[in-house]
Each structure stands twice: as structure tokens, then as C-alpha cells.
Motif scaffolding. Structure first.
Motif: not given
Length: 72
Positions: A37-43
Motif C-alpha cells: 500500500r504505497w499510499d500508506l507509506y507516503l502518508l
């Protein structure tokens, strides 16, 4: 296993295990990449940089006492 014996950090232990699964053809590398989940890493990266900025500017120390008074 390694993290339980405190031989290496948990994240490193997980990465080693996933690498062994990919090398042993138990896990497809494409499937492993699609499951991240790349969006979680960005968050998390954004929150980390925000917290560092709050600490360096001193704003965290200024705003902490009123918030801690509400908790106790």
C-alpha cells in the motif's frame, strides 16, 4: 524468528523473509509489489517529516502542555 531473538530489527527480519520467499519461488515478486500500500507509506513519510518540523521549530513544546492537561 530473528526479531524474536533480538538478532535484528523486526522490519529487517520481515524483509529478509520476503526476499527468501521470492528467491525460493514461493512468492511472485510482482504479487509482492502489488500488495504494498504505497499510499500508506507516503502518508507515514509525510507525518514523519511534519513531526520533525514541529520538533525543530519548537512548536511541539509550545502546544504540548494544553493538550496534556486535557488528557490528565
Amino acid at each position: 524468528m530473528f526479531a524474536g531473538f533480538k538478532l535484528m530489527p523486526l522490519v529487517a527480519s520481515v524483509l529478509v523473509r520476503v526476499a527468501l520467499l521470492v528467491i525460493g519461488n514461493c512468492l511472485d515478486a510482482g504479487t509482492a509489489l502489488r500488495s504494498i500500500r504505497w499510499d500508506l507509506y507516503l502518508l507515514l513519510g509525510g507525518l514523519y517529516s511534519f513531526s520533525v518540523a514541529l520538533q525543530k521549530t519548537g512548536l511541539a513544546i509550545q502546544t504540548a502542555p494544553p493538550h496534556l492537561a486535557c488528557v490528565s
